[in-house]
Each structure stands twice: as C-alpha cells, then as structure tokens.
Design a protein around this motif. Structure first.
Motif, PDB file in Angstrom:
ATOM      1  N   LEU A 284       0.827  -1.190   0.000  1.00 15.11           N
ATOM      2  CA  LEU A 284       0.000   0.000   0.000  1.00 15.11           C
ATOM      3  C   LEU A 284       0.869   1.250   0.000  1.00 15.11           C
ATOM      4  O   LEU A 284       1.842   1.347   0.739  1.00 15.11           O
ATOM      5  CB  LEU A 284      -0.903   0.028   1.246  1.00 15.11           C
ATOM      6  CG  LEU A 284      -2.322  -0.505   1.078  1.00 15.11           C
ATOM      7  CD1 LEU A 284      -2.307  -1.945   0.603  1.00 15.11           C
ATOM      8  CD2 LEU A 284      -3.099  -0.379   2.382  1.00 15.11           C
ATOM      9  N   THR A 286       0.902   5.193   0.884  1.00 13.09           N
ATOM     10  CA  THR A 286       0.168   6.127   1.739  1.00 13.09           C
ATOM     11  C   THR A 286       0.886   7.465   1.788  1.00 13.09           C
ATOM     12  O   THR A 286       2.025   7.592   1.320  1.00 13.09           O
ATOM     13  CB  THR A 286       0.029   5.586   3.181  1.00 13.09           C
ATOM     14  OG1 THR A 286       1.278   5.765   3.872  1.00 13.09           O
ATOM     15  CG2 THR A 286      -0.357   4.108   3.198  1.00 13.09           C
ATOM     16  N   ILE A 305      -6.891   1.755   8.008  1.00 14.38           N
ATOM     17  CA  ILE A 305      -5.812   1.584   7.032  1.00 14.38           C
ATOM     18  C   ILE A 305      -5.053   2.900   6.868  1.00 14.38           C
ATOM     19  O   ILE A 305      -3.824   2.933   6.881  1.00 14.38           O
ATOM     20  CB  ILE A 305      -6.376   1.100   5.683  1.00 14.38           C
ATOM     21  CG1 ILE A 305      -6.941  -0.320   5.828  1.00 14.38           C
ATOM     22  CG2 ILE A 305      -5.296   1.141   4.603  1.00 14.38           C
ATOM     23  CD1 ILE A 305      -7.688  -0.811   4.608  1.00 14.38           C
ATOM     24  N   GLU A 306      -5.796   3.993   6.717  1.00 12.48           N
ATOM     25  CA  GLU A 306      -5.198   5.334   6.686  1.00 12.48           C
ATOM     26  C   GLU A 306      -6.253   6.307   7.202  1.00 12.48           C
ATOM     27  O   GLU A 306      -7.280   6.505   6.545  1.00 12.48           O
ATOM     28  CB  GLU A 306      -4.732   5.708   5.280  1.00 12.48           C
ATOM     29  CG  GLU A 306      -3.886   6.961   5.262  1.00 12.48           C
ATOM     30  CD  GLU A 306      -3.207   7.222   3.931  1.00 12.48           C
ATOM     31  OE1 GLU A 306      -2.279   8.058   3.903  1.00 12.48           O
ATOM     32  OE2 GLU A 306      -3.587   6.611   2.913  1.00 12.48           O
ATOM     33  N   GLY A 309      -7.236   8.932   4.814  1.00 13.94           N
ATOM     34  CA  GLY A 309      -6.994   8.416   3.470  1.00 13.94           C
ATOM     35  C   GLY A 309      -7.910   9.016   2.423  1.00 13.94           C
ATOM     36  O   GLY A 309      -8.865   9.738   2.727  1.00 13.94           O
ATOM     37  N   SER A 311      -9.798   7.282   0.184  1.00 17.96           N
ATOM     38  CA  SER A 311     -10.956   6.490  -0.211  1.00 17.96           C
ATOM     39  C   SER A 311     -11.716   6.010   1.016  1.00 17.96           C
ATOM     40  O   SER A 311     -11.199   5.995   2.136  1.00 17.96           O
ATOM     41  CB  SER A 311     -10.528   5.285  -1.053  1.00 17.96           C
ATOM     42  OG  SER A 311      -9.912   4.306  -0.236  1.00 17.96           O
ATOM     43  N   ASP A 314     -10.380   3.213   3.377  1.00 22.88           N
ATOM     44  CA  ASP A 314      -9.324   3.531   4.346  1.00 22.88           C
ATOM     45  C   ASP A 314      -9.852   3.612   5.769  1.00 22.88           C
ATOM     46  O   ASP A 314      -9.128   3.316   6.728  1.00 22.88           O
ATOM     47  CB  ASP A 314      -8.638   4.849   3.974  1.00 22.88           C
ATOM     48  CG  ASP A 314      -7.849   4.742   2.693  1.00 22.88           C
ATOM     49  OD1 ASP A 314      -7.277   3.674   2.441  1.00 22.88           O
ATOM     50  OD2 ASP A 314      -7.813   5.720   1.924  1.00 22.88           O
ATOM     51  N   HIS A 340      -7.625   1.463  -2.575  1.00 25.37           N
ATOM     52  CA  HIS A 340      -6.817   2.394  -1.778  1.00 25.37           C
ATOM     53  C   HIS A 340      -5.709   3.022  -2.616  1.00 25.37           C
ATOM     54  O   HIS A 340      -5.531   4.242  -2.621  1.00 25.37           O
ATOM     55  CB  HIS A 340      -6.203   1.694  -0.568  1.00 25.37           C
ATOM     56  CG  HIS A 340      -5.090   2.487   0.039  1.00 25.37           C
ATOM     57  ND1 HIS A 340      -5.299   3.484   0.976  1.00 25.37           N
ATOM     58  CD2 HIS A 340      -3.743   2.493  -0.210  1.00 25.37           C
ATOM     59  CE1 HIS A 340      -4.143   4.055   1.278  1.00 25.37           C
ATOM     60  NE2 HIS A 340      -3.177   3.468   0.582  1.00 25.37           N
ATOM     61  N   ASN A 341      -4.918   2.185  -3.297  1.00 28.68           N
ATOM     62  CA  ASN A 341      -3.760   2.703  -4.037  1.00 28.68           C
ATOM     63  C   ASN A 341      -4.171   3.637  -5.167  1.00 28.68           C
ATOM     64  O   ASN A 341      -3.541   4.677  -5.384  1.00 28.68           O
ATOM     65  CB  ASN A 341      -2.924   1.546  -4.577  1.00 28.68           C
ATOM     66  CG  ASN A 341      -2.023   0.926  -3.535  1.00 28.68           C
ATOM     67  OD1 ASN A 341      -1.831   1.482  -2.454  1.00 28.68           O
ATOM     68  ND2 ASN A 341      -1.453  -0.224  -3.840  1.00 28.68           N
ATOM     69  N   PHE A 344      -5.244   6.869  -3.740  1.00 26.20           N
ATOM     70  CA  PHE A 344      -4.074   7.618  -3.272  1.00 26.20           C
ATOM     71  C   PHE A 344      -3.362   8.293  -4.440  1.00 26.20           C
ATOM     72  O   PHE A 344      -2.977   9.466  -4.343  1.00 26.20           O
ATOM     73  CB  PHE A 344      -3.099   6.691  -2.538  1.00 26.20           C
ATOM     74  CG  PHE A 344      -1.779   7.348  -2.251  1.00 26.20           C
ATOM     75  CD1 PHE A 344      -1.673   8.291  -1.243  1.00 26.20           C
ATOM     76  CD2 PHE A 344      -0.657   7.076  -3.025  1.00 26.20           C
ATOM     77  CE1 PHE A 344      -0.464   8.936  -1.001  1.00 26.20           C
ATOM     78  CE2 PHE A 344       0.548   7.709  -2.795  1.00 26.20           C
ATOM     79  CZ  PHE A 344       0.642   8.650  -1.777  1.00 26.20           C
TER      80      PHE A 344
END
Length: 376
Positions: A284, A286, A305-306, A309, A311, A314, A340-341, A344
């Motif tokens: 991932l 971030t 996850i973040e 983030g 999305s 996250d 996610h990626n 980001f």
C-alpha cells in the motif's frame, strides 16, 4: 480536444491545465488507472467513478483486439458503451505489448507480425491497422503505433528503431486523417517520442513529433530498465522541445515519487499498473510511506488503514483486518488494496495540482518525496 494551460509553478516546470474531450474534462496533472481489457482489475465501475474519482482510464489496443475482439466492440458501440465508463478514455497502440513478445514476433518496415499470447494465432499490426482498431475501440485519445526499444539498447539499434517509429508515425497520421470516428464524437491522436537514453535521439524525436502539431504528445520508452536519473534527464531533454500548449503524457510511469519528479519536469499525464499490481501483492502507498500488509507488525493494529486516506475503504477497514485477508488469501484483500492505491494516486496528483495553483509546489514536493520513500 482542447487543452488550457491554467497555472505554472514559478520554481519548476510543473503545470496545471484542463483537457476537454467529448466525454468530459480532465484536470491535469492527472493519473490514469490502467484498464487493460476494459476493466481496472478488481474495481467496480461505481468505485472507479465515485470513490477513486478517476477522470480518465486506459484501454489496451493489443489485448482488446485479441479479446473480446473488434466485432463485439463495434456492435456494442465502442468501449465506452461496452464497459459503461462514460468519462474520457485513452488507448495505447499495443506497440509495447507486441514488442515485449520478442520471441514470437517479427519486425519489418510494413509492420509487426506476432503470435497471440492466448492461443498462438498469427497476427499482423501495421500503423494503418492500429489506427483502424483504435477507431473501433473509440477512445477519446489514440496513441500512435511505435517501436519501444529496450532500455539497454545500443545507439545503433536505438537510432534505427527511431527512424522506423517516425516513418510509422507519418503513416498513422495519414490513416487517422483519412478515416472518421465511428460513434459520433471526435478522437485525438498522440504521437510518441522515442530515442532510448540518448539525448540527441530524444531531441530529434521530440522535434519531429512537435512538428506534427497533434492534439497532445507522449514520451515513451522510459521506465524500461534504464537508471531512474537517466529517465529524469530524458524527460527534461524532451520537454524543452515539446510545445507548452499541448498536454504531455509520460507512458507507463511509475512510483509516487516518479510521478512527482515528472510533474516537476513539466509532465501532465501518467499511467502505470503499479497501484493495482502492487496492491494485489499487499503493498500500500500512503501519505506517510509504504506499507507491506503481510507484515506481522499489523497483526494487532486495529487503527484504520489510513485515518485521513483518500478512499472510503481507508476508514471502513483496519490494518489488522486487511492483513488477515491477505494471509487468508481472500479476494477482498486485493480489491481493498487496489481501491486504496488508486485513490491515493489520484489524491497525489490532485494535491500536486492544488500546490501548483497555490504557487508552493516545489516546497510541498520536496517534503512529500521524503515521506513517500519511507517504509512503514
């Protein structure tokens, strides 16, 4: 297609612009998710549009030609109707895929003969045929057919290859001009600058491409094995020549840091399989660095996850849960990581644009490069 250059960074070549196509507008700099077969792997259409907020995606001429095939695409009314994505699309020419089949293809002046990686059947791509295929696919932006030489090519081969790419470009333009779009909206053709890692060849190619006065221009043949610093040098060489009033597309690049370095050097458009491919392998990207979601350190980490983030996934899922999914080989793990990626990457180019407009891109970029390179 129309391109409006809106802002330039006072301390670098970074630019913010607006591309207008028949299927909508694209704010640059932009990252384009790769939808090789008309699908961005592991991502639903509504996620691509509403969560990731993709403004434009890619399709691949070589792969779409082989399957589902041109008859299906034409009956559907083109790729937009076939996959339901009603925003701008770009198709590469298939050149990179054809030339990566070095063991099962033959190259000559007329075009490239190759065997399908699916069933071994024989096919022949000429510049004219590729233009016809891209007309059938119906993307807003069509790429010219070129040869992509290996990054370690010697000068003699790179020069010979460049001559062929330029002759093919003339044939692409002729065919493009003598044919009409199939679905009632205009398409644009982008030539591709080649020349491997040799500055004089890159300059020669950039001048040749610029002279064609197409709607936009691309830089190809980089991130194919050459040192990173050499890639940055070639971007600088080329962008000194390519017109400032046309969008510049760096093909197949790259990491978040690569993208920021490209933006600093005047690139407007990027694509790469890295967000989804690396995501499927538990990596991932971030705002604070790179996470390997298989690492034991996340086993008991029940934080999002973040936290801030880009999305919805996250904050919906925790690091511990995502790690569990990867170790259990659940397909949902790959989907979450891909969303996610991609979100980001779109956030990153959006922030770059915001800082270009604000006039502090260079300062922000220097800070971000350090953060993005960190292994968490």
């Amino acid at each position: 297609m129309k391109f409006e250059l809106q802002h330039t960074d006072p301390r670098s070549q970074a630019r913010a612009g607006l591309i207008t196509t028949a299927h909508g507008q694209i704010e640059t700099p932009i990252f384009m998710p790769v939808g090789t077969l008309g699908s961005v792997k592991g991502v639903h259409l509504y996620e691509l549009k509403d969560d990731i907020e993709a403004q434009i995606i890619l399709g691949n001429t070589y792969h779409l030609y082989l399957r589902p095939g041109l008859e299906v695409l034409e009956r559907a009314g083109g790729l937009h109707k076939f996959n339901g994505f009603d925003r701008p699309m770009l198709t590469d020419s298939g050149g990179f895929q054809v030339f990566s089949l070095s063991g099962i293809r033959k190259l000559r002046e007329e075009g490239a003969e190759f065997r399908s990686h699916i069933d071994g059947s024989k096919h022949f791509f000429t510049p004219e045929k590729v233009m016809d295929i891209e007309r059938v696919i119906g993307a807003d932006i069509m790429m010219a057919f070129d040869e992509c030489p290996p990054g370690n090519s010697d000068y003699a081969y790179a020069k010979k290859s460049l001559g062929l790419t330029h002759r093919w470009l003339d044939r692409c333009i002729t065919r493009f001009n003598e044919t009409e779009p199939k679905y009632g909206y205009q398409q644009s053709l982008f030539p591709i600058v080649q020349g491997c890692v040799y500055p004089d060849l890159r300059r020669q190619s950039a001048e040749f491409v610029a002279s064609k006065e197409c709607d936009g221009n691309a830089i190809g043949g980089l991130a194919v094995g050459e040192p990173t610093e050499k890639m940055y040098e070639m971007i600088e060489v080329v962008n000194e020549i390519l017109p400032t009033d046309k969008p510049r597309y760096l093909m197949g690049v790259g990491t978040p840091v690569n993208i920021l370095e490209g933006i600093e050097r005047g690139v407007d458009m990027f694509d790469c399989v890295m967000p989804t491919r690396n995501g499927r392998n538990a990596m991932l990207f971030t705002k604070d660095g790179i996470m390997n979601m298989r690492n034991k350190k996340w086993e008991m980490d029940f934080s999002p996850i973040e936290a801030d983030g880009a999305s919805r996934v996250d904050t919906l899922y925790t690091k511990a849960y995502l790690r569990h999914l990867f170790h259990a080989q659940e397909l949902l793990a790959m989907q979450i990581a891909s969303i996610h990626n991609l979100a980001f990457y779109l956030w990153l180019v959006g922030e770059a644009r915001r800082h270009i407009i604000a006039g502090d891109f260079s300062t922000w970029k220097a800070t971000m490069v350090k953060r993005l390179s960190t292994r968490l």
